[in-house]
Design a protein around this motif. Structure first.
Motif, PDB file in Angstrom:
ATOM      1  N   ARG A  24      30.047  31.471  42.011  1.00 11.16           N
ATOM      2  CA  ARG A  24      30.588  32.592  42.785  1.00 11.16           C
ATOM      3  C   ARG A  24      32.022  32.942  42.380  1.00 11.16           C
ATOM      4  N   TYR A  25      32.364  34.218  42.498  1.00  6.65           N
ATOM      5  CA  TYR A  25      33.727  34.680  42.246  1.00  6.65           C
ATOM      6  C   TYR A  25      33.948  35.956  43.046  1.00  6.65           C
ATOM      7  N   THR A  26      35.206  36.352  43.170  1.00 10.68           N
ATOM      8  CA  THR A  26      35.507  37.542  43.969  1.00 10.68           C
ATOM      9  C   THR A  26      36.433  38.476  43.209  1.00 10.68           C
ATOM     10  N   CYS A  27      36.431  39.733  43.626  1.00 13.78           N
ATOM     11  CA  CYS A  27      37.389  40.692  43.070  1.00 13.78           C
ATOM     12  C   CYS A  27      38.778  40.268  43.567  1.00 13.78           C
ATOM     13  N   ALA A  28      39.735  40.205  42.634  1.00 17.39           N
ATOM     14  CA  ALA A  28      41.085  39.744  43.007  1.00 17.39           C
ATOM     15  C   ALA A  28      41.790  40.774  43.886  1.00 17.39           C
ATOM     16  N   LYS A  29      41.311  42.044  43.839  1.00 18.77           N
ATOM     17  CA  LYS A  29      42.007  43.082  44.596  1.00 18.77           C
ATOM     18  C   LYS A  29      41.384  43.299  45.985  1.00 18.77           C
ATOM     19  N   CYS A  30      40.052  43.518  46.037  1.00 15.55           N
ATOM     20  CA  CYS A  30      39.470  43.862  47.351  1.00 15.55           C
ATOM     21  C   CYS A  30      38.670  42.720  47.965  1.00 15.55           C
ATOM     22  N   GLY A  31      38.433  41.650  47.190  1.00 12.10           N
ATOM     23  CA  GLY A  31      37.753  40.487  47.768  1.00 12.10           C
ATOM     24  C   GLY A  31      36.229  40.564  47.740  1.00 12.10           C
ATOM     25  N   GLU A  32      35.673  41.646  47.165  1.00 13.93           N
ATOM     26  CA  GLU A  32      34.206  41.739  47.093  1.00 13.93           C
ATOM     27  C   GLU A  32      33.653  40.505  46.364  1.00 13.93           C
ATOM     28  N   GLY A  54      32.561  43.398  34.251  1.00 16.09           N
ATOM     29  CA  GLY A  54      34.011  43.240  34.322  1.00 16.09           C
ATOM     30  C   GLY A  54      34.732  44.252  35.188  1.00 16.09           C
ATOM     31  N   VAL A  55      33.979  45.122  35.916  1.00 14.44           N
ATOM     32  CA  VAL A  55      34.625  46.129  36.768  1.00 14.44           C
ATOM     33  C   VAL A  55      34.064  46.007  38.193  1.00 14.44           C
ATOM     34  N   CYS A  56      34.950  45.876  39.160  1.00 10.92           N
ATOM     35  CA  CYS A  56      34.480  45.723  40.542  1.00 10.92           C
ATOM     36  C   CYS A  56      33.750  46.980  41.025  1.00 10.92           C
ATOM     37  N   ASP A  57      32.554  46.786  41.596  1.00 15.15           N
ATOM     38  CA  ASP A  57      31.753  47.917  42.100  1.00 15.15           C
ATOM     39  C   ASP A  57      32.481  48.677  43.199  1.00 15.15           C
ATOM     40  N   VAL A  58      33.278  47.967  43.979  1.00 15.88           N
ATOM     41  CA  VAL A  58      33.865  48.576  45.171  1.00 15.88           C
ATOM     42  C   VAL A  58      35.175  49.292  44.873  1.00 15.88           C
ATOM     43  N   CYS A  59      36.088  48.612  44.138  1.00 13.29           N
ATOM     44  CA  CYS A  59      37.429  49.206  43.984  1.00 13.29           C
ATOM     45  C   CYS A  59      37.814  49.486  42.535  1.00 13.29           C
ATOM     46  N   GLY A  60      36.952  49.099  41.569  1.00 11.63           N
ATOM     47  CA  GLY A  60      37.236  49.411  40.171  1.00 11.63           C
ATOM     48  C   GLY A  60      38.204  48.452  39.487  1.00 11.63           C
ATOM     49  N   SER A  61      38.663  47.452  40.217  1.00 11.52           N
ATOM     50  CA  SER A  61      39.600  46.497  39.604  1.00 11.52           C
ATOM     51  C   SER A  61      38.888  45.699  38.507  1.00 11.52           C
ATOM     52  N   THR A  62      39.659  45.238  37.529  1.00  8.26           N
ATOM     53  CA  THR A  62      39.055  44.442  36.451  1.00  8.26           C
ATOM     54  C   THR A  62      39.506  42.979  36.532  1.00  8.26           C
ATOM     55  N   GLU A  63      40.143  42.652  37.655  1.00  6.01           N
ATOM     56  CA  GLU A  63      40.584  41.263  37.818  1.00  6.01           C
ATOM     57  C   GLU A  63      39.726  40.552  38.856  1.00  6.01           C
ATOM     58  N   PHE A  64      39.295  39.363  38.495  1.00 10.08           N
ATOM     59  CA  PHE A  64      38.441  38.578  39.383  1.00 10.08           C
ATOM     60  C   PHE A  64      39.029  37.175  39.510  1.00 10.08           C
ATOM     61  N   LYS A  65      38.645  36.475  40.588  1.00 13.24           N
ATOM     62  CA  LYS A  65      39.137  35.101  40.689  1.00 13.24           C
ATOM     63  C   LYS A  65      38.057  34.162  41.212  1.00 13.24           C
ATOM     64  N   ARG A  66      38.248  32.895  40.882  1.00 12.90           N
ATOM     65  CA  ARG A  66      37.351  31.842  41.361  1.00 12.90           C
ATOM     66  C   ARG A  66      38.156  30.846  42.159  1.00 12.90           C
ATOM     67  N   ARG A  67      37.545  30.254  43.174  1.00 10.69           N
ATOM     68  CA  ARG A  67      38.253  29.247  43.962  1.00 10.69           C
ATOM     69  C   ARG A  67      38.369  27.952  43.168  1.00 10.69           C
ATOM     70  N   PRO A  68      39.583  27.387  43.134  1.00  9.03           N
ATOM     71  CA  PRO A  68      39.750  26.150  42.356  1.00  9.03           C
ATOM     72  C   PRO A  68      38.943  24.982  42.915  1.00  9.03           C
ATOM     73  N   ASP A  69      38.532  25.071  44.208  1.00  8.02           N
ATOM     74  CA  ASP A  69      37.761  23.948  44.768  1.00  8.02           C
ATOM     75  C   ASP A  69      36.249  24.163  44.649  1.00  8.02           C
ATOM     76  N   ASP A  70      35.832  25.207  43.935  1.00  6.32           N
ATOM     77  CA  ASP A  70      34.393  25.426  43.741  1.00  6.32           C
ATOM     78  C   ASP A  70      33.892  24.708  42.493  1.00  6.32           C
ATOM     79  N   THR A  71      34.104  23.414  42.420  1.00  5.66           N
ATOM     80  CA  THR A  71      33.633  22.630  41.276  1.00  5.66           C
ATOM     81  C   THR A  71      32.577  21.638  41.762  1.00  5.66           C
ATOM     82  N   ALA A  72      31.758  21.166  40.837  1.00  6.71           N
ATOM     83  CA  ALA A  72      30.666  20.255  41.213  1.00  6.71           C
ATOM     84  C   ALA A  72      31.210  19.018  41.945  1.00  6.71           C
ATOM     85  N   GLU A  73      32.388  18.517  41.516  1.00  4.03           N
ATOM     86  CA  GLU A  73      32.930  17.287  42.128  1.00  4.03           C
ATOM     87  C   GLU A  73      33.323  17.529  43.592  1.00  4.03           C
TER      88      GLU A  73
END
Ligand code: AMP
Length: 221
Positions: free
Chosen positions: A133-141, A154-173
């Motif tokens: 999972r990942y989210t749009c860095a701008k609108c959170g979609e 690479g383009v957010c459906d909702v706001c058109g931003s091209t920046e996305f982020k992943r939570r650092p704690d979303d790892t298998a461990e």
């Protein structure tokens, strides 16, 4: 109307809360989001919880209960002293002590809990849900590597931003730690609410819209 969405990490609590916000004008109170914001802003609380969150462990009951109390107060103030539009608690409470604290926080403000919706899920599927999972860095979609890519890569459906982020704690461990904590500390609070007739279960493995519909029908009962 005040409700709790309860379920293990990756059950879809955040996704469903956002949909209820959009459809019902309710307010989502996610302690995870509040703590991440504190961490990103480098506040004293943020610095205190950073390493705990990175390990997937729980921060103290006192910290999260205080955050919730402050938010309930500001919501009440915004609503001119009224009870406001209703709150969806997402990721809180997570321990018996937090469940008791929430009762008190609501009672002190002349409010109560109306429903506890438990999102039931197939644990084997959760790791795949979370690591992708990942989210749009701008609108959170929210997006997912396998289940929900943007229509244009690479383009957010909702706001058109091209920046996305992943939570650092979303790892298998950390997922293993978070699941164990859910089983050991959070799931045991269900009987506390069940004894008050507040708990309803919803199949969290169903399609996103169907899950929302099932939750809405519980709220409309
Ligand atoms: P979440 O976004 O709900 O998965 O929360 C992310 C992380 O924030 C958790 O793994 C915990 O470290 C911390 N956290 C969030 N909510 C709580 C809570 N109610 N009690 C303790 N720790 C929490």
């Amino acid at each position: 109307m005040n409700i709790i969405l309860l379920g293990p990490p990756g059950a879809g609590k955040g996704t469903q809360a956002s949909r209820l916000v959009a459809e019902r004008g309710m307010v989502q109170l996610s302690t995870g989001d509040m703590l991440r914001a504190a961490k990103d802003a480098g506040t004293p609380v943020g610095l205190q919880v950073r390493d705990i969150m990175a390990r997937g462990e729980l921060v103290s009951d006192a910290i999260v209960s205080a955050l919730i109390g402050e938010r309930l107060d500001s919501l009440k103030e915004e609503a001119g002293g009224d009870t406001g539009p209703g709150v969806i608690f997402d990721g809180f409470p997570r321990t018996a002590a937090q469940a008791e604290a929430l009762d008190l926080l609501l009672a002190e403000r002349g409010q109560q809990l109306d429903h506890v919706v438990e999102l039931t899920v197939d644990e084997a599927a959760l790791t795949e849900r979370i690591v992708g999972r990942y989210t749009c860095a701008k609108c959170g979609e929210g997006y997912h590597d396998r289940f929900k890519q943007p229509a244009e890569a690479g383009v957010c459906d909702v706001c058109g931003s091209t920046e996305f982020k992943r939570r650092p704690d979303d790892t298998a461990e950390t997922i293993a730690t978070r699941m164990a904590i859910y089983r050991g500390e959070t799931a045991p609070i269900l009987p506390f609410y069940d004894a008050r007739g507040l708990v309803a279960q919803v199949d969290g493995m169903a399609e996103i819209g169907q899950v929302t519909q099932a939750i809405e029908s519980i709220l409309d009962r």
